[in-house]
Design an enzyme around this catalytic site. Structure first.
Site, PDB file in Angstrom:
ATOM      1  N   CYS A  68      12.907   4.478  -4.875  1.00 59.46           N
ATOM      2  CA  CYS A  68      12.521   4.980  -3.557  1.00 59.46           C
ATOM      3  C   CYS A  68      13.624   5.886  -3.021  1.00 59.46           C
ATOM      4  O   CYS A  68      14.813   5.673  -3.277  1.00 59.46           O
ATOM      5  CB  CYS A  68      12.295   3.793  -2.623  1.00 59.46           C
ATOM      6  SG  CYS A  68      12.055   4.235  -0.889  1.00 59.46           S
ATOM      7  N   HIS A 205       5.338  -0.657  -1.396  1.00 62.94           N
ATOM      8  CA  HIS A 205       6.770  -0.623  -1.063  1.00 62.94           C
ATOM      9  C   HIS A 205       7.024   0.303   0.121  1.00 62.94           C
ATOM     10  O   HIS A 205       7.690  -0.084   1.095  1.00 62.94           O
ATOM     11  CB  HIS A 205       7.563  -0.159  -2.286  1.00 62.94           C
ATOM     12  CG  HIS A 205       9.019   0.075  -2.024  1.00 62.94           C
ATOM     13  ND1 HIS A 205       9.994  -0.828  -2.354  1.00 62.94           N
ATOM     14  CD2 HIS A 205       9.677   1.118  -1.418  1.00 62.94           C
ATOM     15  CE1 HIS A 205      11.183  -0.363  -1.991  1.00 62.94           C
ATOM     16  NE2 HIS A 205      11.011   0.830  -1.421  1.00 62.94           N
ATOM     17  N   GLU A 206       6.499   1.529   0.056  1.00 62.61           N
ATOM     18  CA  GLU A 206       6.766   2.499   1.117  1.00 62.61           C
ATOM     19  C   GLU A 206       6.170   2.054   2.453  1.00 62.61           C
ATOM     20  O   GLU A 206       6.763   2.287   3.515  1.00 62.61           O
ATOM     21  CB  GLU A 206       6.219   3.874   0.733  1.00 62.61           C
ATOM     22  CG  GLU A 206       6.849   4.475  -0.519  1.00 62.61           C
ATOM     23  CD  GLU A 206       8.365   4.592  -0.433  1.00 62.61           C
ATOM     24  OE1 GLU A 206       8.895   4.749   0.693  1.00 62.61           O
ATOM     25  OE2 GLU A 206       9.023   4.520  -1.483  1.00 62.61           O
ATOM     26  N   HIS A 209       8.540   0.064   4.430  1.00 65.42           N
ATOM     27  CA  HIS A 209       9.439   0.871   5.261  1.00 65.42           C
ATOM     28  C   HIS A 209       8.732   1.328   6.532  1.00 65.42           C
ATOM     29  O   HIS A 209       9.313   1.296   7.628  1.00 65.42           O
ATOM     30  CB  HIS A 209       9.918   2.098   4.487  1.00 65.42           C
ATOM     31  CG  HIS A 209      10.857   1.803   3.360  1.00 65.42           C
ATOM     32  ND1 HIS A 209      11.911   0.931   3.479  1.00 65.42           N
ATOM     33  CD2 HIS A 209      10.892   2.292   2.086  1.00 65.42           C
ATOM     34  CE1 HIS A 209      12.562   0.876   2.333  1.00 65.42           C
ATOM     35  NE2 HIS A 209      11.970   1.689   1.465  1.00 65.42           N
ATOM     36  N   HIS A 215      15.593  -1.778   2.465  1.00 65.44           N
ATOM     37  CA  HIS A 215      15.628  -2.258   1.096  1.00 65.44           C
ATOM     38  C   HIS A 215      16.246  -3.642   1.000  1.00 65.44           C
ATOM     39  O   HIS A 215      17.175  -3.971   1.731  1.00 65.44           O
ATOM     40  CB  HIS A 215      16.391  -1.288   0.202  1.00 65.44           C
ATOM     41  CG  HIS A 215      15.602  -0.084  -0.172  1.00 65.44           C
ATOM     42  ND1 HIS A 215      16.165   1.166  -0.385  1.00 65.44           N
ATOM     43  CD2 HIS A 215      14.259   0.089  -0.363  1.00 65.44           C
ATOM     44  CE1 HIS A 215      15.219   2.028  -0.695  1.00 65.44           C
ATOM     45  NE2 HIS A 215      14.049   1.397  -0.685  1.00 65.44           N
TER      46      HIS A 215
END
Length: 516
Positions: A68, A205-206, A209, A215
């Site tokens: 990432c 995953h993104e 955020h 992370h």
């Protein structure tokens, strides 16, 4: 002077390991070897690599892995005991509402628009099933989260670097670009495949955020920064659940009139395969040949309540001070629910319980009964703090010098904490510290005589604690350690290692203790 290449410095600066460097300044502000070494150690510590302070083979391989584009937020304000058990990190912002909207501005030519839409919807469900959050796709531009596929410069100040390395990035919650998520369209985006880059895994995953998670240094967490590849039947790991619920609470906080998304995630991935995806059973293997331990290649060995237990294939043997037990025993018939095809390692804990390791899992027994409420399928070794890339434990032993327990895999080792429930924070380290010990090991254990022995193949090595090396560089025949004669275990043989005429011989007189 500049102490290393621009490439390494750029990587450290781009991902948050050099605090005073930026994309514009490059390495100009970093001129000391000490600062560079400290930055490399921070990277190695975050990724659970040995902290060598140099770009060694493992560190170089890590830097070359896709990841990432967001920086790694180093939570160095916490003490080490808290960091060991809490790896997730939250950002300084979150959404102040639970019902969020998103808009897909464009899609990738690698997949059909309909499939991209379903994949992204499933990626949002990863987070909605464990929180009160809901996500609704809209077609207007004032959506909370805007999603796009771009290459190179794309008007956000964080250009993509082409195929490989950075896969995507996302902004934390906030005004303007807050929550926006961008994917590098130079990548080959795939669906349910180990080829290319799995869009579901990266998107999930993104979106973490976009909801306010930074992370995590937990190698099993979804929010670990390095791409972990396609995962079938994905479920959100516990570290990520803890992190997101710290921000938004659990699903029980959802308002009564808010529909709860389905628990099965991701359901659309299964339908695209043409029906419900079959549950893949854990693989089983036929028992290995009942070969005498005298030939070596012992799977595991330890002392339990003054008896030596040694394991090979599906069976184990036991020898007490008065000799060998009559027959070998099937492991799974004595310790119920252990794998039938054998184990990799075991040891007796300080509280008398026995921990077994097989593959990426471990089990805890009290005598020959599994402890209460322990899952029969075992727990993952990542719960002990071992990295997700570790597929098995080769050896485990309690070192008499400090009475601490060590796990060994390949050329790396970890030390468990005093409670024996998690590894110490500054591990793994390199096995070269244990001079002349061969790697990879078959097994290791503390013997009746209070000394540590390492086993590999048909040889064993005795270890000198105060000199941090083996007694002799070359191993001795393993049969002598187990009580063998002419290739067979003898029930009436008692073990007296002091009978060896070479016992007082040393290969060298080097001394000097190294902290382990």
């Amino acid at each position: 002077m500049v102490v290393t290449s621009f490439k390494f410095l750029t990587y450290l600066g781009e991902f948050g390991y050099i605090h005073d460097a930026s994309r514009e300044a490059g390495p100009a502000g970093l001129t000391s070897k000490e600062a560079y070494t400290a930055a490399i150690k921070r990277l190695q510590r975050f990724a659970h690599l040995p902290e060598t302070g140099v770009v060694d083979r493992r560190t170089l391989e890590l830097m070359e892995r896709p990841r990432c584009g967001n920086k790694d937020e180093l939570d160095e304000t916490q003490d080490s005991s808290r960091r060991r058990h809490k790896r997730y990190v939250t950002a300084n912002s979150k959404w102040e509402k639970n019902d969020l909207t998103y808009r897909i501005e464009n899609t990738t030519p690698d997949l059909s628009p309909g499939r991209v839409r379903r994949i992204l919807s499933d990626a949002f469900k990863v987070w909605s099933v464990v929180t009160p959050l809901t996500f609704t796709e809209v077609m207007h531009s004032d959506a909370d989260i805007l999603i796009q596929f771009s290459e190179g410069y794309h008007d956000d100040g964080y250009p993509f670097d082409g195929k490989g390395s950075v896969l995507a990035h996302a902004f934390f919650p906030g005004n303007s670009k807050g929550g926006d998520t961008h994917f590098d369209d130079a990548e080959t985006w795939t669906f349910n495949s180990t080829d290319g880059v799995d869009l579901f895994m990266v998107a999930a995953h993104e979106f973490g955020h976009a909801l306010g998670l930074a992370h995590s240094s937990n190698t099993e967490a979804l929010m670990y920064p390095w791409y972990q590849g396609y995962t079938d039947n994905f479920r959100l790991p516990y570290d990520d659940v803890q992190g997101i619920q710290t921000l938004y609470g659990s699903p029980s906080n959802r308002l009564p009139n808010t529909p709860r998304p389905p628990i099965v995630v991701p359901d659309n991935r299964d339908r695209d395969r043409g029906g419900e995806a079959p549950i893949t059973p854990r693989p089983t293997h036929p028992p290995t040949k009942d070969d005498t331990p005298c030939t070596g290649n012992i799977d595991a060995i330890t002392v339990i309540r003054k008896e030596i237990f040694f394991f090979k294939g599906s069976k184990f043997w036991r020898r007490g001070p008065n000799g060998l037990a009559a027959k070998p025993t099937e492991i799974s018939k004595f310790w119920y629910n252990l794998p039938s095809d054998g184990i990799d390692a075991l040891y007796e804990r300080s509280d008398g319980k026995i921990t077994f390791f097989k593959g990426d899992r471990f089990w805890v027994f009290s005598s020959n009964h599994m402890v209460t409420n322990f899952p029969v399928e075992g727990r993952r070794i990542t719960e002990l703090g071992v990295g997700k890339n570790v597929k098995k434990i080769d050896a485990v032993f309690t070192w008499p010098y400090n009475k601490r327990t060590y796990l060994v895999t390949g050329d790396m080792y970890w030390k468990l904490n005093a409670k024996e429930d998690f590894i110490e924070y500054d591990y793994p380290r390199d096995m070269s510290i244990w001079k002349n010990v061969p790697v990879p090991l078959d097994s290791a254990f503390k013997y009746w005589d209070g000394k540590t022995y390492f086993l590999k193949g048909d040889q064993y090595w005795e270890f000198y604690d105060n000199k941090m090396r083996t007694r002799k560089k070359d191993g001795r025949p393993i049969g002598r350690l187990l009580g063998c004669h002419n290739g067979e275990l003898k029930s009436d043989m008692t073990l007296r290692l002091s009978d060896d005429p070479d016992d007082n011989e040393d290969d060298d007189k080097e001394s000097g203790y190294k902290h382990t």
